[in-house]
Design an enzyme around this catalytic site. Structure first.
Site, short mmCIF file in Angstrom:
data_model
loop_
_atom_site.label_atom_id
_atom_site.label_comp_id
_atom_site.label_asym_id
_atom_site.label_seq_id
_atom_site.Cartn_x
_atom_site.Cartn_y
_atom_site.Cartn_z
N GLY A 85 0.77 -1.23 0.00
CA GLY A 85 0.00 0.00 0.00
C GLY A 85 0.80 1.28 0.00
O GLY A 85 0.22 2.36 0.07
N GLY A 87 2.69 2.41 -2.46
CA GLY A 87 2.74 3.04 -3.78
C GLY A 87 3.79 2.46 -4.71
O GLY A 87 4.24 3.15 -5.64
N LYS A 88 4.19 1.20 -4.50
CA LYS A 88 5.22 0.60 -5.36
C LYS A 88 4.76 0.51 -6.81
O LYS A 88 5.51 0.81 -7.73
CB LYS A 88 5.57 -0.82 -4.84
CG LYS A 88 6.10 -0.86 -3.43
CD LYS A 88 6.45 -2.26 -3.00
CE LYS A 88 5.28 -3.20 -3.01
NZ LYS A 88 4.22 -2.80 -2.04
N THR A 89 3.51 0.09 -7.01
CA THR A 89 3.00 -0.08 -8.38
C THR A 89 2.95 1.25 -9.12
O THR A 89 3.37 1.35 -10.28
CB THR A 89 1.60 -0.72 -8.34
OG1 THR A 89 1.69 -2.00 -7.71
CG2 THR A 89 1.04 -0.89 -9.74
N SER A 90 2.44 2.29 -8.46
CA SER A 90 2.36 3.61 -9.12
C SER A 90 3.75 4.13 -9.49
O SER A 90 3.97 4.61 -10.60
CB SER A 90 1.67 4.61 -8.19
OG SER A 90 0.36 4.21 -7.90
N ASP A 92 4.78 0.83 -29.23
CA ASP A 92 5.58 0.65 -28.01
C ASP A 92 4.74 0.97 -26.77
O ASP A 92 4.75 0.24 -25.78
CB ASP A 92 6.81 1.56 -28.04
CG ASP A 92 7.80 1.16 -29.11
OD1 ASP A 92 7.80 -0.03 -29.49
OD2 ASP A 92 8.57 2.03 -29.57
N THR A 142 -8.21 2.09 -6.45
CA THR A 142 -7.44 0.84 -6.59
C THR A 142 -7.79 -0.19 -5.52
O THR A 142 -8.07 -1.35 -5.85
CB THR A 142 -5.93 1.13 -6.59
OG1 THR A 142 -5.63 2.01 -7.69
CG2 THR A 142 -5.14 -0.16 -6.77
#
Length: 568
Positions: free
Chosen positions: A97, A99-102, A120, A520
């Site tokens: 939670g 924010g690694k993905t963002s 691309d 999310t």
């Protein structure tokens, strides 16, 4: 830079265009400014007041002529310092939670050439849109990306699973290399050793790439939160023991209160400042970036491109008003319902960082207060339960499924039951096989099954790992169920009760889905609910955590008290 000025063509709109042109010329920034005047187009682009400004698809201003300072900020192209001369491999890791993905997605977009083709970009969009974005689905693919097989890419950004499972993944190249170095016979859970030996070169290349600071950077992502920072510090130390010493720190979502008279905002800012001031020395010594809390959801390409820059700040649509709805019941009402059963399994599930551990602990304490006996445990390797409770409670048993401890128990059990009929050479071969890294998965499932069965006589509250890994555990439960039914087919299978049957029994198991009032976490909770229903497991309740809307009456009370104190 593509800029749209939305408005009917009034004097304010023209003044906004002139101000943008002058600022761009002074900054040496190439801009393409167009005016959108059709009312239907203005509404379609998200503006409700004019003049409004849209930069690269992101609404950044509305309702007035922007100041020179605002315009200069929009035109700045400053980026986070970790993007200066980045290594080829960038690992984003940290507590669920944070924010690694963002951040990893924004980094991937930032590293794409400005002249990248639509094909691309479509490829990147497709790769980042799958349900497994937060998981590296295969260890073999993971090793391949770290070796020379991925020469088609300039940079590889890994959005890893939450901390505990990331440490497991990053230790696998070392674990498999060591396992294969001393074993060349028999079979493992991944197949014959002779076949795995062919992959040994790849595993070694992956291990070398991970520990080479010229190739790999580990980016520890945290929030300005005491528990998230503590976990980042632990992760940093454990990664150093694996030889991953090239580390950076990102504090994501840093909140700054603009109105110090807002007691909630001021309290949040004070807690964050305290957490940052108390940061461990091991983290302070790392290169650090701070990403401010944004007023927009980091979903979609324009928002992700804006995340890592200091210039563009999308604004929320101030005209949107939430529909009035009846207040939802609190946790006390949920505990009252759960206590009526007298015993059973309560599984708390959801995305990382939504507060599963806090909710699980609160439910367990609520049941204790109602005179119940409770076993509170967790399947999450990060194991925050003890720190959350911070004390002993009579009638409450607290522990966790420790992968290392359970693996050791499992190996001892198998060796004790099978060794008596084997000669020394066969015993050595069996032990070699049990020491393969995948034994841990089997051991954890056996421990999980044991805890599930405890719900027959008492309450078991299980704080699960974040969504992806909970689903993997559910998959193992389903596989075991099918295998058991096949083995007992025609031999009294109707009398067999598997862990999956326990989970499917709504009178025995209550699934509590925890989420935040954000796009999310809610979408992930809904997807998790669909996955559970496909396995014939029906969730019992949703818990919306950290709801400012739910806290509104309390906030008004605090504000009245604050004003009264201020006047005195």
């Amino acid at each position: 830079m593509e800029i749209k000025v939305l408005g009917t063509g009034c004097g304010k709109c023209q003044a906004t265009i002139v101000r943008l042109e002058k600022a761009a010329f002074a900054a040496g920034v190439s801009v393409d400014i167009t005016q959108v005047s059709a009312p239907e187009d203005i509404l379609r682009l998200g503006a409700t007041v004019t003049p409004a400004v849209l930069i690269d698809g992101v609404l950044v201003h509305g309702g007035s002529i922007p100041t020179y300072e605002q315009v200069a900020g929009w035109l700045r192209t400053d980026t986070a310092s970790f993007l200066d001369r980045p290594t080829r491999h960038l690992f984003f890791t940290g507590k669920g939670g944070v924010g690694k993905t963002s951040l990893s997605t924004a980094t991937a977009l930032a590293q794409m050439a400005s002249d990248a083709s639509d094909t691309d970009r479509a490829t990147v969009r497709e790769q980042l849109s799958g349900a497994c974005t937060t998981e590296i689905a295969s260890f073999d693919e993971f090793a391949s990306l770290l070796s020379d097989a991925a020469d088609d890419y300039d940079h590889i950004a890994f959005d890893t699973a939450p901390t505990g499972h990331t440490l497991r993944l990053l230790s696998l190249p070392q674990a498999w290399s060591g396992f294969l170095a001393g074993n060349d016979r028999g079979a493992s859970c991944l197949g014959p050793h002779s076949g795995l030996k062919m992959q040994e070169v790849r595993f070694k290349a992956a291990l070398d790439a991970l520990s080479d600071p010229a190739q790999t950077t580990v980016i520890l992502v945290s929030r300005a939160d005491k528990s998230a920072i503590a976990e980042a510090a632990r992760t940093s130390e454990e990664l150093r023991t694996l030889g991953l010493n090239n580390q950076r720190l990102i504090i994501n979502g840093v909140f700054h209160a603009s109105d110090h008279g807002d007691v909630v905002a001021a309290a949040i800012a004070a807690l964050e400042e305290q957490a940052l001031n108390e940061m461990p020395t091991s983290l302070r010594s790392l290169p650090q970036d701070q990403i401010p809390l944004r007023s927009f959801d980091t979903v979609g390409l324009p928002a992700l491109r804006a995340l890592l820059t200091a210039s563009t700040t999308p604004i929320a649509n101030a005209e949107i008003v939430a529909e009035a709805s009846a207040p939802l019941p609190g946790l006390d009402a949920l505990v009252d319902e759960l206590a009526l059963a007298g015993h059973g399994l309560i599984m708390v599930m959801g995305k990382g960082g939504v507060g599963k551990t806090t909710v699980a602990a609160a439910l367990a304490l609520g049941l204790i207060q109602r005179g119940k006996t409770v076993h509170l445990s967790t399947t999450d390797p990060a194991a925050h339960l003890v720190g959350t409770l911070d004390g002993d409670v009579p009638g409450l048993q607290v522990d966790r499924i420790d992968p290392k401890v359970e693996t050791r128990r499992y190996i001892d059990k198998i060796m004790a039951s099978r060794s008596p009929g084997l000669n020394p050479q066969e015993q050595a071969l069996l032990l070699e096989d049990l020491r393969s890294p995948c034994t841990e998965e089997v051991a954890v499932f056996h421990a999980f099954s044991k805890i599930v069965n405890e719900g027959r006589s008492a309450f078991v509250v299980l704080d699960t790992a974040p969504t992806g890994h909970s689903l993997l555990l559910m998959d193992a439960t389903g596989a075991y169920h099918r295998q058991t039914l096949r083995e007992f087919e025609g031999h009294g299978a109707g009398r067999v009760t598997t862990p999956l049957m326990r989970l499917q029994d709504g009178t025995y198991t209550r699934i509590i889905l925890v989420t935040l009032p954000e796009v999310t976490p809610v979408s992930q909770a809904a997807a998790l609910q669909d996955d559970l229903r496909r396995a014939s497991v029906e969730p019992y309740a949703w818990v919306i955590n950290k709801s400012i809307l739910a806290a509104a009456p309390m906030i008004r009370c605090w504000q009245r008290e604050w004003r009264a104190n201020a006047s005195r």
